[in-house]
Scaffold this motif. Structure first.
Motif, short mmCIF file in Angstrom:
data_model
loop_
_atom_site.label_atom_id
_atom_site.label_comp_id
_atom_site.label_asym_id
_atom_site.label_seq_id
_atom_site.Cartn_x
_atom_site.Cartn_y
_atom_site.Cartn_z
N LEU A 1 32.86 -26.00 31.51
CA LEU A 1 34.04 -26.92 31.97
C LEU A 1 34.87 -26.30 32.98
O LEU A 1 35.34 -27.28 34.02
N HIS B 1 35.47 -28.11 36.41
CA HIS B 1 36.98 -28.67 36.72
C HIS B 1 37.27 -28.99 38.00
O HIS B 1 36.88 -28.28 38.91
N LYS C 1 36.54 -32.24 37.32
CA LYS C 1 36.00 -33.52 36.99
C LYS C 1 35.60 -33.34 35.51
O LYS C 1 35.36 -32.25 34.82
N PRO C 2 35.62 -34.54 34.83
CA PRO C 2 35.28 -34.42 33.25
C PRO C 2 33.89 -34.45 33.18
O PRO C 2 32.95 -34.71 34.16
N GLU D 1 34.91 -38.12 27.84
CA GLU D 1 35.00 -37.34 28.80
C GLU D 1 35.54 -35.91 28.52
O GLU D 1 36.73 -36.17 28.06
N THR E 1 37.15 -32.23 29.51
CA THR E 1 37.85 -31.43 30.70
C THR E 1 38.46 -30.31 29.77
O THR E 1 39.18 -30.25 28.57
#
Length: 146
Positions: free
Chosen positions: A46, A50, A52-53, A96, A98
Motif C-alpha cells: 500500500l 500511496h 492511490k487506493p 478502495e 489506502t
C-alpha cells in the motif's frame, strides 16, 4: 541431517531451513510493532501505491505469501488504524484501500529497525549476495512443477 539423496535434495532442505530461519528473525523484529509478516507485506504494498487506493485483488497479486487471506489482513490493519477501507462509489461490491498516516509512520519506524537486518548477510561479500539473488531468481523463474 548428514545424508541426503543428492545435492538437489540438500538444496531443497537448505531452502526450507533458511526460509524458516529468516521468517523467525522477521517475526521477532515485527513483534514489538504488533504486526505480522503478512500485515507488513500488505502495508509495504500500500505504501508503494500511496496515495492511490487499490483493491483486494491488486494486493493479493503482489503479496509474497500467496496463501494469505488478504481481506482478513486488511480488516486487522483497519482495526489498528493502519489502513482505510472505503466502498468504491462506482461499484459498491469493490472497496478502495489506502494506507493511513499512522500506517506510514509505523513503516518509517520499522524501516529504521529493518536496516539492521542487512548485518545478518555481512558474512557474504557483495558479489556473493548478488550471485545468490541471481540464482534464486533463476530457480523460481525457470522451474515450474507441472
Amino acid at each position: 541431517q548428514k545424508r541426503f539423496r543428492n545435492q538437489y535434495h540438500k538444496l531443497g532442505v537448505n531452502l526450507i531451513y533458511t526460509s524458516n530461519w529468516w521468517i523467525g528473525i522477521l517475526t521477532c523484529v515485527f513483534r514489538p510493532f504488533d504486526i505480522s509478516l503478512q500485515q507488513f507485506n500488505v502495508l509495504r504494498i500500500l505504501r508503494g501505491r500511496h496515495p492511490k487506493p487499490c483493491g483486494i485483488q491488486w494486493i493479493k497479486e503482489r503479496m509474497l505469501d500467496k496463501m494469505s487471506d488478504a481481506s482478513r489482513l486488511v480488516d486487522r490493519l483497519k482495526e489498528k488504524g493502519l489502513v482505510s477501507r472505503i466502498a468504491n462509489p462506482s461499484d459498491r461490491r469493490a472497496v478502495e484501500i489506502t494506507i493511513t498516516s499512522k500506517g506510514l509512520t509505523l513503516l518509517k519506524k520499522m524501516d529504521q529497525k529493518n536496516g539492521n537486518l542487512d548485518q545478518l548477510f555481512k558474512s557474504l561479500t557483495f558479489n556473493e549476495v548478488k550471485l545468490v539473488n541471481v540464482l534464486l531468481d533463476k530457480l523460481r523463474t525457470k522451474n515450474k512443477l507441472e
